[in-house]
Design a protein around this motif. Structure first.
Motif, PDB file in Angstrom:
ATOM      1  N   ASP A  66       0.859  -1.159  -0.007  1.00  0.00           N
ATOM      2  CA  ASP A  66      -0.047   0.061   0.045  1.00  0.00           C
ATOM      3  C   ASP A  66       0.759   1.253  -0.047  1.00  0.00           C
ATOM      4  OD1 ASP A  66      -2.525  -1.139  -0.038  1.00  0.00           O
ATOM      5  OD2 ASP A  66      -2.371  -1.674   2.088  1.00  0.00           O
ATOM      6  N   ALA A  67       1.567   1.664  -1.087  1.00  0.00           N
ATOM      7  CA  ALA A  67       2.592   2.496  -1.065  1.00  0.00           C
ATOM      8  C   ALA A  67       3.015   2.726  -2.697  1.00  0.00           C
ATOM      9  CB  ALA A  67       3.812   2.299  -0.486  1.00  0.00           C
ATOM     10  N   PRO A  68       3.216   3.912  -3.050  1.00  0.00           N
ATOM     11  CA  PRO A  68       3.696   4.486  -4.318  1.00  0.00           C
ATOM     12  C   PRO A  68       4.902   3.555  -4.882  1.00  0.00           C
ATOM     13  CG  PRO A  68       3.604   6.127  -3.288  1.00  0.00           C
ATOM     14  CD  PRO A  68       3.300   5.059  -2.340  1.00  0.00           C
ATOM     15  N   ARG A  69       4.973   3.230  -6.041  1.00  0.00           N
ATOM     16  CA  ARG A  69       6.143   2.286  -6.613  1.00  0.00           C
ATOM     17  C   ARG A  69       7.523   3.245  -6.133  1.00  0.00           C
ATOM     18  NH1 ARG A  69       6.767   1.385 -13.133  1.00  0.00           N
ATOM     19  NH2 ARG A  69       6.811   3.675 -13.026  1.00  0.00           N
ATOM     20  N   GLU A  70       7.412   4.501  -6.378  1.00  0.00           N
ATOM     21  CA  GLU A  70       8.654   5.330  -6.060  1.00  0.00           C
ATOM     22  C   GLU A  70       9.339   5.017  -4.710  1.00  0.00           C
ATOM     23  OE1 GLU A  70       5.849   6.376  -7.456  1.00  0.00           O
ATOM     24  OE2 GLU A  70       6.710   6.664  -9.644  1.00  0.00           O
ATOM     25  N   LEU A  71       8.301   4.772  -3.787  1.00  0.00           N
ATOM     26  CA  LEU A  71       8.539   4.553  -2.442  1.00  0.00           C
ATOM     27  C   LEU A  71       9.119   3.100  -1.962  1.00  0.00           C
ATOM     28  CD1 LEU A  71       8.964   6.227   0.236  1.00  0.00           C
ATOM     29  CD2 LEU A  71       6.539   5.549   0.728  1.00  0.00           C
ATOM     30  N   VAL A  72       8.512   2.067  -2.615  1.00  0.00           N
ATOM     31  CA  VAL A  72       8.892   0.807  -2.656  1.00  0.00           C
ATOM     32  C   VAL A  72      10.316   0.585  -3.205  1.00  0.00           C
ATOM     33  CG1 VAL A  72       8.326  -1.527  -3.074  1.00  0.00           C
ATOM     34  CG2 VAL A  72       6.780  -0.048  -2.583  1.00  0.00           C
ATOM     35  N   TYR A  73      10.470   1.248  -4.194  1.00  0.00           N
ATOM     36  CA  TYR A  73      11.859   1.100  -5.052  1.00  0.00           C
ATOM     37  C   TYR A  73      12.797   1.855  -4.041  1.00  0.00           C
ATOM     38  CZ  TYR A  73      15.739   2.630  -7.989  1.00  0.00           C
ATOM     39  OH  TYR A  73      16.926   2.566  -8.667  1.00  0.00           O
ATOM     40  N   LEU A 123       7.211   1.575   5.070  1.00  0.00           N
ATOM     41  CA  LEU A 123       6.217   2.476   3.787  1.00  0.00           C
ATOM     42  C   LEU A 123       5.275   3.405   4.756  1.00  0.00           C
ATOM     43  CD1 LEU A 123       6.357  -0.401   1.480  1.00  0.00           C
ATOM     44  CD2 LEU A 123       7.570   1.806   1.218  1.00  0.00           C
ATOM     45  N   ALA A 124       4.436   2.809   5.503  1.00  0.00           N
ATOM     46  CA  ALA A 124       3.642   3.645   6.318  1.00  0.00           C
ATOM     47  C   ALA A 124       4.032   4.578   6.935  1.00  0.00           C
ATOM     48  CB  ALA A 124       2.637   2.515   7.068  1.00  0.00           C
ATOM     49  N   SER A 125       5.156   4.585   7.883  1.00  0.00           N
ATOM     50  CA  SER A 125       5.716   5.664   8.457  1.00  0.00           C
ATOM     51  C   SER A 125       6.368   6.823   7.413  1.00  0.00           C
ATOM     52  CB  SER A 125       7.057   5.032   9.021  1.00  0.00           C
ATOM     53  OG  SER A 125       7.795   5.905   9.580  1.00  0.00           O
ATOM     54  N   LEU A 126       7.123   6.190   6.242  1.00  0.00           N
ATOM     55  CA  LEU A 126       7.376   7.104   5.578  1.00  0.00           C
ATOM     56  C   LEU A 126       6.316   7.988   4.664  1.00  0.00           C
ATOM     57  CD1 LEU A 126      10.178   4.924   3.591  1.00  0.00           C
ATOM     58  CD2 LEU A 126      10.711   6.884   5.408  1.00  0.00           C
ATOM     59  N   GLN A 127       5.066   7.414   4.446  1.00  0.00           N
ATOM     60  CA  GLN A 127       4.065   7.868   3.638  1.00  0.00           C
ATOM     61  C   GLN A 127       3.566   9.083   4.950  1.00  0.00           C
ATOM     62  OE1 GLN A 127       1.966   5.724   0.815  1.00  0.00           O
ATOM     63  NE2 GLN A 127       2.403   4.133   1.956  1.00  0.00           N
ATOM     64  N   GLY A 128       3.469   8.414   6.102  1.00  0.00           N
ATOM     65  CA  GLY A 128       3.064   9.759   7.164  1.00  0.00           C
ATOM     66  C   GLY A 128       3.874  10.710   7.163  1.00  0.00           C
ATOM     67  N   LYS A 129       5.195  10.531   7.165  1.00  0.00           N
ATOM     68  CA  LYS A 129       5.949  11.632   7.128  1.00  0.00           C
ATOM     69  C   LYS A 129       5.852  12.854   6.080  1.00  0.00           C
ATOM     70  CE  LYS A 129       9.761   9.437   9.885  1.00  0.00           C
ATOM     71  NZ  LYS A 129      10.978   8.997   9.615  1.00  0.00           N
ATOM     72  N   ALA A 130       5.578  12.233   4.778  1.00  0.00           N
ATOM     73  CA  ALA A 130       5.537  12.869   3.592  1.00  0.00           C
ATOM     74  C   ALA A 130       4.099  13.534   3.760  1.00  0.00           C
ATOM     75  CB  ALA A 130       5.407  11.985   2.309  1.00  0.00           C
ATOM     76  N   ASP A 131       3.054  12.913   4.075  1.00  0.00           N
ATOM     77  CA  ASP A 131       1.735  13.638   4.524  1.00  0.00           C
ATOM     78  C   ASP A 131       1.815  14.736   5.647  1.00  0.00           C
ATOM     79  OD1 ASP A 131       0.792  12.038   2.605  1.00  0.00           O
ATOM     80  OD2 ASP A 131      -0.086  10.723   3.762  1.00  0.00           O
ATOM     81  N   GLY A 132       3.057  14.661   6.369  1.00  0.00           N
ATOM     82  CA  GLY A 132       2.936  15.887   7.473  1.00  0.00           C
ATOM     83  C   GLY A 132       2.410  15.216   8.858  1.00  0.00           C
TER      84      GLY A 132
END
Length: 171
Positions: A29-36, A161-170
């Motif tokens: 459940d994360a964008p391809r660029e982040l998984v990469y 990935l969830a943690s990284l997306q949380g940081k990206a979303d502020g």
């Protein structure tokens, strides 16, 4: 064909009965660029690769065409396994082709291809194919605890990935 499949949150691991390969498929459940990024940036790789009971000391992590990697798996501060490989081709956000060697099983070197598929709704399907020289080498790979490492590692990758997306979303 031996297949391990549970709900979509676990990887499917298939050993082809006719060719000495292992195919692993998992969705995130994360964008391809982040998984990469989580596969090529050493500070991210250290946070998820392998089983929960194993730590990782990276000596070299150069994930570019012509690069190489070498790392040591540790448990309770002791070295337990040494891994290495050559990076043959990297197409950013799309594909990594590399060798994978395990010093403790020197005849079981594989050629691994990872393909990052972009899915709708910001999801990614990761498909990996490992090719080894013979069925004996593949049996050694499968018997080495690979399944536990894959399942636990990808669960840790989900959390990262969830943690990284949380940081990206502020958050």
């Amino acid at each position: 064909m031996s297949t391990h499949a549970h709900p979509a949150v676990e990887a499917t691991i298939e050993a082809d009965p006719d060719v000495p390969t292992v195919r692993i498929v998992r969705e995130f459940d994360a964008p391809r660029e982040l998984v990469y990024r989580a596969h090529v940036e050493p500070e991210l790789v250290k946070q998820w690769l392998g089983p929960d009971s194993i730590g990782m000391e990276i000596d070299v992590w150069d994930m570019r065409t012509g690069g190489e990697y070498r790392y040591t798996a540790t448990r309770d501060g002791e070295e337990i396994a040494h891994f290495y490989g050559s990076v043959h081709r990297v197409t950013p956000n799309e594909r990594i082709v590399q060798t994978f060697g395990f010093e403790e099983m020197p005849d079981a070197v594989s050629l691994d291809t990872l393909v990052f598929h972009e899915l709708p709704d910001g999801r990614t399907r990761l498909e990996g194919l490992s090719v080894v020289y013979d069925f004996e080498s593949r049996a050694g790979m499968l018997a080495s605890g690979m399944e536990v490492g894959v399942q636990e590692g990808y669960a840790a990758l989900d959390r990262l990935l969830a943690s990284l997306q949380g940081k990206a979303d502020g958050a």
